[in-house]
Design a protein around this motif. Sequence first.
Motif, PDB file in Angstrom:
ATOM      1  N   THR A  90      -5.978   1.506   7.304  1.00 64.40           N
ATOM      2  CA  THR A  90      -6.534   0.991   5.911  1.00 64.40           C
ATOM      3  C   THR A  90      -7.804   1.453   5.821  1.00 64.40           C
ATOM      4  OG1 THR A  90      -4.848  -1.088   6.528  1.00 64.40           O
ATOM      5  CG2 THR A  90      -6.719  -1.123   4.981  1.00 64.40           C
ATOM      6  N   TRP A  96     -13.943  11.167   8.117  1.00 62.09           N
ATOM      7  CA  TRP A  96     -12.761  11.937   8.236  1.00 62.09           C
ATOM      8  C   TRP A  96     -12.885  13.116   9.018  1.00 62.09           C
ATOM      9  CZ3 TRP A  96     -12.217  12.152   2.153  1.00 62.09           C
ATOM     10  CH2 TRP A  96     -11.465  10.957   1.686  1.00 62.09           C
ATOM     11  N   ARG A 107       0.974  -1.173   0.084  1.00 56.84           N
ATOM     12  CA  ARG A 107      -0.064  -0.054   0.065  1.00 56.84           C
ATOM     13  C   ARG A 107       1.067   1.053  -0.146  1.00 56.84           C
ATOM     14  NH1 ARG A 107      -2.336   0.493   5.412  1.00 56.84           N
ATOM     15  NH2 ARG A 107      -0.769   1.726   6.107  1.00 56.84           N
ATOM     16  N   HIS A 157       1.292   5.445  -0.243  1.00 54.49           N
ATOM     17  CA  HIS A 157       0.509   6.604   0.211  1.00 54.49           C
ATOM     18  C   HIS A 157       1.464   8.020   0.725  1.00 54.49           C
ATOM     19  CE1 HIS A 157      -3.873   5.483  -0.349  1.00 54.49           C
ATOM     20  NE2 HIS A 157      -3.381   4.350   0.182  1.00 54.49           N
ATOM     21  N   TYR A 173      -1.839  11.099   7.891  1.00 54.30           N
ATOM     22  CA  TYR A 173      -1.623   9.911   7.390  1.00 54.30           C
ATOM     23  C   TYR A 173      -0.316   9.392   8.457  1.00 54.30           C
ATOM     24  CZ  TYR A 173       0.753   6.050   5.106  1.00 54.30           C
ATOM     25  OH  TYR A 173       1.571   4.840   4.678  1.00 54.30           O
ATOM     26  N   ASP A 233      -8.114  13.175   7.375  1.00 55.72           N
ATOM     27  CA  ASP A 233      -8.397  12.445   6.064  1.00 55.72           C
ATOM     28  C   ASP A 233      -6.942  12.224   5.655  1.00 55.72           C
ATOM     29  OD1 ASP A 233      -8.349  11.949   3.434  1.00 55.72           O
ATOM     30  OD2 ASP A 233      -9.385  13.913   2.790  1.00 55.72           O
ATOM     31  N   PRO A 234      -6.375  10.793   6.033  1.00 55.11           N
ATOM     32  CA  PRO A 234      -4.984  10.545   5.786  1.00 55.11           C
ATOM     33  C   PRO A 234      -4.838  10.231   4.184  1.00 55.11           C
ATOM     34  CG  PRO A 234      -6.297   8.708   6.588  1.00 55.11           C
ATOM     35  CD  PRO A 234      -7.266   9.827   6.536  1.00 55.11           C
ATOM     36  N   LEU A 235      -5.946  10.362   3.383  1.00 56.28           N
ATOM     37  CA  LEU A 235      -5.779  10.042   1.959  1.00 56.28           C
ATOM     38  C   LEU A 235      -5.228  11.148   1.318  1.00 56.28           C
ATOM     39  CD1 LEU A 235      -6.368   8.131  -0.386  1.00 56.28           C
ATOM     40  CD2 LEU A 235      -8.650   8.938  -0.581  1.00 56.28           C
ATOM     41  N   LEU A 257      -8.289   5.173   4.710  1.00 51.28           N
ATOM     42  CA  LEU A 257      -7.733   5.529   3.545  1.00 51.28           C
ATOM     43  C   LEU A 257      -8.543   4.946   2.245  1.00 51.28           C
ATOM     44  CD1 LEU A 257      -4.189   4.291   4.189  1.00 51.28           C
ATOM     45  CD2 LEU A 257      -4.619   6.726   3.238  1.00 51.28           C
ATOM     46  N   ASP A 258      -9.598   4.148   2.648  1.00 50.61           N
ATOM     47  CA  ASP A 258     -10.329   3.620   1.572  1.00 50.61           C
ATOM     48  C   ASP A 258     -11.779   4.360   1.101  1.00 50.61           C
ATOM     49  OD1 ASP A 258     -11.495   2.414  -0.592  1.00 50.61           O
ATOM     50  OD2 ASP A 258     -11.238   0.352   0.074  1.00 50.61           O
TER      51      ASP A 258
END
Length: 704
Positions: A587, A601, A18, A20, A614, A606-608, A590-591
């Motif tokens: 995990t 979030w 993964r 990011h 993150y 919001d880790p994305l 992030l999706d």
Amino acid sequence: MTTARTPGPEAVARPLTRSHHGDDVVDVYEWLRAKEDPEVIAHLEAENAYTDERTAHLAPLRQRIFEEIKGRTLETDLSVPTRQGAWWYYGRTVEGKQYGIHCRAPLASPDDWTPPTLTPGVDVPGEVVLLDGNIEADGHEFFSLGSFDVSTDGARLLYGIDNEGDERYTLRIRDLRTGDDLADVIPDTSAGACFSPDGRFVVYTTVDDAWRPDTVWLHEVGTDAAGDAQLFHEPDDRYWVGAGFTRSERYLVIEVGSSITSEEFLVPASDLRAEPRSIWPRREGVEYSATHAIVDGEDVLYVLHNDGALDFELVRVAASDPTGPREVILPHVPGRRLLDVSAFRDWAVVSYRRSGLARMGILSYATGDVRELSFDEELYAAGAGGNPEWAPPVIRLGYGSFVTPGTVYDYVVESGEFLLRKRQSVLGDYSPDAYGQRRDWATADDGTRVPVSLVWKRSFGDPGEGAARSVHLYGYGSYEHSIEPGFSVARLSLLDRGVVFAIAHVRGGGEMGRQWYEDGKLSRKRNTFTDFVAVARHLVDAGVTSPALLVAEGGSAGGLLMGAVANLAPELFAGILADVPFVDALTTILDPSLPLTVIEWDEWGDPLHDASVYEYMKSYTPYENVREGVTYPRILAVTSLNDTRVYYVEPAKWVARLRAVGADALLKCEMVAGHGGVSGRYNAWHQRAFEIAWLLDVLGLAEA
């Protein structure tokens, strides 16, 4: 004493990378997410078999605890009837039956506000069975009722059933004059559907692919659901929707909300196809909720909001022009967290928190004053509920504490009199005086005082006096949710064996006001975990317990807390019980395609899209931080295959990783259940008996 430890199922390592924000993470257990893969099911079944093997020696204790819970419970019982329209509505349970039976009986007269005294096992004159959960559940391993509403004229019943545990309900309508269901069938709805005041329509919500309630629908009774009208749709993935009618039956209120922002819309009940009218346009970070009242002949809205008021303010506005002038009714008072206002014809009920306890009072429309209801115990929980009528002379409320079983009162508003309607029966020789409760305070690393609630059986001595005691420490600490001092029959099986039960009211919850919540979310989430550790250390330092006699428990977001403290301070705990634990949070968050991720979030960040979020989440997420060379406490993770809030894969991966570093970790996966676990009261008692037996085994009290 535990049995010899045998090797557990070994999850095959299948590396998946993964990536990011320039960070590559190799996850060897992500393949367990494939729910339909026979190999995944086989692994979960192997985990269950291993847990059964490792806990087989506890079978007699589990049965004893189940019998204790059952023996203290009045199995054939009735709830206190609630008046609505021309009927008293109540529920009954029958010995040997898993599910409740929903009933009603006619009022003696229109002026009858005294609920009939119902005797368990004795027929009620004029009783009508509306829905028998045991009949509806027949042939299904799981049964949950998500909607239940009777039309204002009493002629029809609306009900929604889930037989999988995935919280998607099929709606049906029953003609109460004939007992037959109509042809109307509406699948895949969310919970909380209701009739319109005239009974012609049903208002319900549906969810999107990420299980977010996003659309409000209008169904005309007697028509094909394919032709239902869409009343409202929320396209923003950060917001959920809900809908319901005001107690006055003047308006349909459509609620839109995230963790930090809300908006409400009014639709006249007389014209449900009218364009929804926003009360206040949404503004990022502003939350509000409105209740409709009629004061001096004018339609008004009482609006609770946090616009420039951290612990919320109550204002009154004209329903015809809600964005117009605001009259402040209850100003913002730091430390008094206003929670809810519910309007009736002649007054309103206000709920709020102060000094760590939930409180309630009666709001006068004429003066704006609040008459607070007072109770005698140091720790208690009280709140209004079951008040559907617009103009009652009494308010139905529930009350209880760690030592006082659940109690139902009618509060006479004019006189201030409490009328006792029912107290939960606890069979056997239970006496509240045999148990003690108190509030302690722990000091966090940053100097913050963290409240701790304790309850114990007095015959074993007061906690902190004499030898160290076994302690069961519970925590949650997210979403501004407060853990109240409520009564539990099942908990008596621990207390009567000398265990002290404690709650760590950590930051991230709502016990001490809105700032308490703000200080335990987003970039301050670690406070939740370090507060819990501070409470555990306080209990040890105060001589209440020792690490060998301390077990911890938390569920869902509280399960994340359990996983985090297992990594932070494994030496402080003998065992950790994690129920449907949110332990692979990074995990999941992030999706955005997973259930509720985008909505979350606002709570976690919001880790994305944000590298700093993150990095911060990665620093505490339990699955990411399982460590080599650590002696972990014994761990039991309980999950459900059909849980749509916290996927089974999170605890499955976590246990696999824990076991890979040598931890004694067990996984119990209910194969037909949802986020709330198994359905049916006897099944639930068996499940809780399993957990309590495991806790007692960890504490060395399996023979007690």
